[in-house]
Design a protein around this motif. Sequence first.
Motif, PDB file in Angstrom:
ATOM      1  N   ASP A 270       0.747  -1.153   0.064  1.00 60.28           N
ATOM      2  CA  ASP A 270       0.036   0.072  -0.035  1.00 60.28           C
ATOM      3  C   ASP A 270       0.851   1.438   0.005  1.00 60.28           C
ATOM      4  O   ASP A 270       0.691   2.295  -0.625  1.00 60.28           O
ATOM      5  CB  ASP A 270      -0.790   0.010   1.155  1.00 60.28           C
ATOM      6  N   VAL A 271       2.086   1.341   0.660  1.00 60.69           N
ATOM      7  CA  VAL A 271       2.799   2.445   1.006  1.00 60.69           C
ATOM      8  C   VAL A 271       4.211   1.928   0.926  1.00 60.69           C
ATOM      9  O   VAL A 271       4.595   0.894   1.466  1.00 60.69           O
ATOM     10  CB  VAL A 271       2.485   3.078   2.298  1.00 60.69           C
ATOM     11  N   SER A 272       5.074   2.367   0.104  1.00 58.60           N
ATOM     12  CA  SER A 272       6.377   2.296   0.087  1.00 58.60           C
ATOM     13  C   SER A 272       7.452   3.230   0.887  1.00 58.60           C
ATOM     14  O   SER A 272       6.915   4.410   1.028  1.00 58.60           O
ATOM     15  CB  SER A 272       6.926   2.476  -1.366  1.00 58.60           C
ATOM     16  N   ILE A 273       8.635   2.689   1.192  1.00 52.82           N
ATOM     17  CA  ILE A 273       9.551   3.520   1.873  1.00 52.82           C
ATOM     18  C   ILE A 273      10.895   3.189   1.388  1.00 52.82           C
ATOM     19  O   ILE A 273      11.438   2.289   1.213  1.00 52.82           O
ATOM     20  CB  ILE A 273       9.552   3.096   3.433  1.00 52.82           C
ATOM     21  N   ILE A 274      11.632   4.474   1.142  1.00 49.45           N
ATOM     22  CA  ILE A 274      12.998   4.328   0.918  1.00 49.45           C
ATOM     23  C   ILE A 274      13.732   5.157   2.104  1.00 49.45           C
ATOM     24  O   ILE A 274      13.175   6.239   2.442  1.00 49.45           O
ATOM     25  CB  ILE A 274      13.476   4.825  -0.613  1.00 49.45           C
ATOM     26  N   THR A 275      14.800   4.621   2.781  1.00 51.68           N
ATOM     27  CA  THR A 275      15.331   5.478   3.630  1.00 51.68           C
ATOM     28  C   THR A 275      16.828   5.600   3.555  1.00 51.68           C
ATOM     29  O   THR A 275      17.493   4.754   2.705  1.00 51.68           O
ATOM     30  CB  THR A 275      15.217   4.635   5.033  1.00 51.68           C
ATOM     31  N   HIS A 276      17.553   6.377   3.922  1.00 51.83           N
ATOM     32  CA  HIS A 276      19.088   6.644   4.041  1.00 51.83           C
ATOM     33  C   HIS A 276      19.590   6.335   5.396  1.00 51.83           C
ATOM     34  O   HIS A 276      18.779   6.235   6.160  1.00 51.83           O
ATOM     35  CB  HIS A 276      19.270   8.233   3.738  1.00 51.83           C
ATOM     36  N   ASP A 277      20.797   6.224   5.522  1.00 50.13           N
ATOM     37  CA  ASP A 277      21.639   5.858   6.730  1.00 50.13           C
ATOM     38  C   ASP A 277      20.806   4.734   7.443  1.00 50.13           C
ATOM     39  O   ASP A 277      20.661   4.903   8.731  1.00 50.13           O
ATOM     40  CB  ASP A 277      21.294   7.088   7.980  1.00 50.13           C
ATOM     41  N   ASP A 278      21.012   3.657   6.566  1.00 50.16           N
ATOM     42  CA  ASP A 278      20.363   2.318   7.246  1.00 50.16           C
ATOM     43  C   ASP A 278      21.662   1.585   7.718  1.00 50.16           C
ATOM     44  O   ASP A 278      21.386   0.412   8.548  1.00 50.16           O
ATOM     45  CB  ASP A 278      19.758   1.478   6.279  1.00 50.16           C
ATOM     46  N   ALA A 279      22.765   1.772   7.385  1.00 53.82           N
ATOM     47  CA  ALA A 279      23.918   0.794   8.178  1.00 53.82           C
ATOM     48  C   ALA A 279      24.352   1.267   9.474  1.00 53.82           C
ATOM     49  O   ALA A 279      25.647   1.773   9.553  1.00 53.82           O
ATOM     50  CB  ALA A 279      25.004   0.996   6.946  1.00 53.82           C
ATOM     51  N   LEU A 280      23.819   0.854  10.353  1.00 54.38           N
ATOM     52  CA  LEU A 280      24.366   1.571  11.722  1.00 54.38           C
ATOM     53  C   LEU A 280      24.182   0.180  12.370  1.00 54.38           C
ATOM     54  O   LEU A 280      23.618  -0.744  12.335  1.00 54.38           O
ATOM     55  CB  LEU A 280      22.874   2.265  12.497  1.00 54.38           C
ATOM     56  N   SER A 281      25.372   0.317  13.196  1.00 50.06           N
ATOM     57  CA  SER A 281      25.916  -0.904  14.138  1.00 50.06           C
ATOM     58  C   SER A 281      24.863  -1.490  14.703  1.00 50.06           C
ATOM     59  O   SER A 281      24.610  -2.594  15.179  1.00 50.06           O
ATOM     60  CB  SER A 281      27.299  -0.614  14.870  1.00 50.06           C
ATOM     61  N   ASP A 288      19.713 -11.046   5.980  1.00 48.62           N
ATOM     62  CA  ASP A 288      19.998 -11.243   4.444  1.00 48.62           C
ATOM     63  C   ASP A 288      19.149 -10.693   3.457  1.00 48.62           C
ATOM     64  O   ASP A 288      19.541 -10.040   2.490  1.00 48.62           O
ATOM     65  CB  ASP A 288      19.731 -12.977   3.879  1.00 48.62           C
ATOM     66  N   VAL A 289      17.946 -10.520   3.904  1.00 48.56           N
ATOM     67  CA  VAL A 289      17.061  -9.339   3.046  1.00 48.56           C
ATOM     68  C   VAL A 289      16.703  -8.317   3.805  1.00 48.56           C
ATOM     69  O   VAL A 289      16.226  -8.166   4.916  1.00 48.56           O
ATOM     70  CB  VAL A 289      15.742 -10.135   2.460  1.00 48.56           C
ATOM     71  N   PRO A 290      17.099  -7.045   3.258  1.00 52.30           N
ATOM     72  CA  PRO A 290      17.042  -5.899   4.271  1.00 52.30           C
ATOM     73  C   PRO A 290      15.506  -5.694   4.276  1.00 52.30           C
ATOM     74  O   PRO A 290      14.596  -5.864   3.482  1.00 52.30           O
ATOM     75  CB  PRO A 290      17.636  -4.767   3.281  1.00 52.30           C
ATOM     76  N   ILE A 291      15.272  -5.078   5.451  1.00 53.81           N
ATOM     77  CA  ILE A 291      13.665  -4.782   5.772  1.00 53.81           C
ATOM     78  C   ILE A 291      13.367  -3.391   4.940  1.00 53.81           C
ATOM     79  O   ILE A 291      12.322  -3.414   4.374  1.00 53.81           O
ATOM     80  CB  ILE A 291      13.466  -4.105   7.376  1.00 53.81           C
ATOM     81  N   PHE A 292      14.135  -2.411   4.843  1.00 52.87           N
ATOM     82  CA  PHE A 292      14.053  -1.249   3.875  1.00 52.87           C
ATOM     83  C   PHE A 292      14.723  -1.189   2.652  1.00 52.87           C
ATOM     84  O   PHE A 292      16.076  -1.614   3.047  1.00 52.87           O
ATOM     85  CB  PHE A 292      14.414   0.136   4.960  1.00 52.87           C
ATOM     86  N   THR A 293      14.236  -0.705   1.546  1.00 49.92           N
ATOM     87  CA  THR A 293      15.058  -0.389   0.537  1.00 49.92           C
ATOM     88  C   THR A 293      15.767   0.856   0.863  1.00 49.92           C
ATOM     89  O   THR A 293      15.255   1.826   1.713  1.00 49.92           O
ATOM     90  CB  THR A 293      14.119  -0.062  -0.690  1.00 49.92           C
ATOM     91  N   ALA A 294      17.277   0.892   0.621  1.00 45.78           N
ATOM     92  CA  ALA A 294      18.097   1.929   1.294  1.00 45.78           C
ATOM     93  C   ALA A 294      18.817   2.557   0.360  1.00 45.78           C
ATOM     94  O   ALA A 294      19.295   1.850  -0.482  1.00 45.78           O
ATOM     95  CB  ALA A 294      18.479   1.382   2.553  1.00 45.78           C
ATOM     96  N   SER A 335      10.342  -3.056   1.500  1.00 46.14           N
ATOM     97  CA  SER A 335       9.550  -1.853   1.834  1.00 46.14           C
ATOM     98  C   SER A 335       9.113  -1.222   0.650  1.00 46.14           C
ATOM     99  O   SER A 335       8.578   0.083   0.707  1.00 46.14           O
ATOM    100  CB  SER A 335      10.553  -0.937   2.686  1.00 46.14           C
ATOM    101  N   THR A 336       9.532  -1.445  -0.502  1.00 46.96           N
ATOM    102  CA  THR A 336       9.082  -0.829  -1.775  1.00 46.96           C
ATOM    103  C   THR A 336       8.312  -1.692  -2.687  1.00 46.96           C
ATOM    104  O   THR A 336       8.729  -2.923  -2.775  1.00 46.96           O
ATOM    105  CB  THR A 336      10.077  -0.356  -2.629  1.00 46.96           C
ATOM    106  N   GLY A 337       7.336  -1.422  -3.599  1.00 49.94           N
ATOM    107  CA  GLY A 337       6.598  -1.969  -4.579  1.00 49.94           C
ATOM    108  C   GLY A 337       6.020  -1.139  -5.351  1.00 49.94           C
ATOM    109  O   GLY A 337       6.080   0.279  -5.092  1.00 49.94           O
ATOM    110  N   PRO A 338       5.238  -1.753  -6.333  1.00 51.23           N
ATOM    111  CA  PRO A 338       4.567  -0.716  -7.399  1.00 51.23           C
ATOM    112  C   PRO A 338       3.534   0.081  -6.633  1.00 51.23           C
ATOM    113  O   PRO A 338       2.938  -0.494  -5.690  1.00 51.23           O
ATOM    114  CB  PRO A 338       4.057  -1.834  -8.493  1.00 51.23           C
ATOM    115  N   ALA A 339       3.004   1.096  -7.324  1.00 48.23           N
ATOM    116  CA  ALA A 339       2.204   2.142  -6.705  1.00 48.23           C
ATOM    117  C   ALA A 339       0.789   1.228  -7.015  1.00 48.23           C
ATOM    118  O   ALA A 339       0.410   0.813  -7.935  1.00 48.23           O
ATOM    119  CB  ALA A 339       2.153   3.324  -7.352  1.00 48.23           C
ATOM    120  N   ALA A 340       0.011   1.437  -5.702  1.00 49.08           N
ATOM    121  CA  ALA A 340      -1.162   0.854  -5.577  1.00 49.08           C
ATOM    122  C   ALA A 340      -2.131   1.564  -6.748  1.00 49.08           C
ATOM    123  O   ALA A 340      -2.275   2.873  -6.769  1.00 49.08           O
ATOM    124  CB  ALA A 340      -1.918   0.828  -4.294  1.00 49.08           C
TER     125      ALA A 340
END
Length: 341
Positions: A270-281, A288-294, A335-340
């Motif tokens: 329904d809603v996609s998310i892209i984030t920056h700064d995801d590589a925090l210790s 193996d598969v990221p939660i967020f597209t980053a 966290s990302t997919g085609p627009a609904a």
Amino acid sequence: MNLKQLSEHLKLSQTTVSRALNGYPEVSENTRDRVLKAAQDLNYRPNLRAKGLATGRALAIGHVIPVSNQHEMVNPVFGDFIAGAGEAYARAGYDMMLTLVPDQEEVRAYQNIRSRGTVDGIIVHGPMINDERIALLSRIGLPFVVHGRSTDVNLPYSWVDVNNRGAFERGTQFLIELGHKRIALLNGLEHMDFAFRRRKGYETALQVNGIPIETTLMRSEEMTEVYGYRAAKEMLSRTDKPTAFVCSSIITANGVRRAIHEAGLVVARDVSIITHDDALSYLENGDDVPIFTALRSSVRFAGTEAAEMLLSLISSPRNAPKSRLLEAELIIGRSTGPAAT
């Protein structure tokens, strides 16, 4: 074991041993190898205070941290940067000095540090647009490297930065290619240079694709989870709600994800998310598969790069200012997919 004892063990003068340990070229390679091996075998550690007196250096790097209600520096991103920088300092035999000051006393703090000679260089954090600290440090002659850049500063200075504008243009373009047209931007504080550049990248992608820039879809605040939650909750309550969010931090993105779930919606469907700064210790983006597209760029690596650059400037003060622009990598997550439709 001290230098005298190591010298007696090797049957060499203290001067020769000291020069071998510090890499002086007049010491033969055989002698240097012999000294270094003995130092390692006998667990010799140099007296840094004595070494500092001998070299005229403090053997410390400073980080001035403003205690601010407008931009909190002490956060997981800062922690990762310090961890990376600290590794470089330790290898070079340098200590780290953190100085926390109120915003209005930051300029005085740099002047006091310079006059006391307590550090050999400074890392400048959180550069703002037209940041006055760059001119100040250039004027007082204290070596420094900026973590980031400052728009509208024309002086030459050394910096390490990620290509924030390019990253956010690429991330927004990725969402557009998935069919999204109502894309929200949850940015950091835009008097900070990184956030200013990120907004420019987001706007460029919209303009190139003929999508109107809507200020109602843009927010600029301290990058907390609560900020992400509240902003997304308000936007998702509208009839013309966004179908995607671009976030400046995984911390903010987690707040957006909470708001999406609370609204009875599904992330990516329904809603996609892209984030920056995801590589925090201490806040990893899944396994193996990221939660967020980053848009991924290691802050820890940037810390190491900035520290090594500053140490190089200290050892060779006549060198011209250096710079390093890091590129963010687009990581596809869940966290990302085609627009609904």
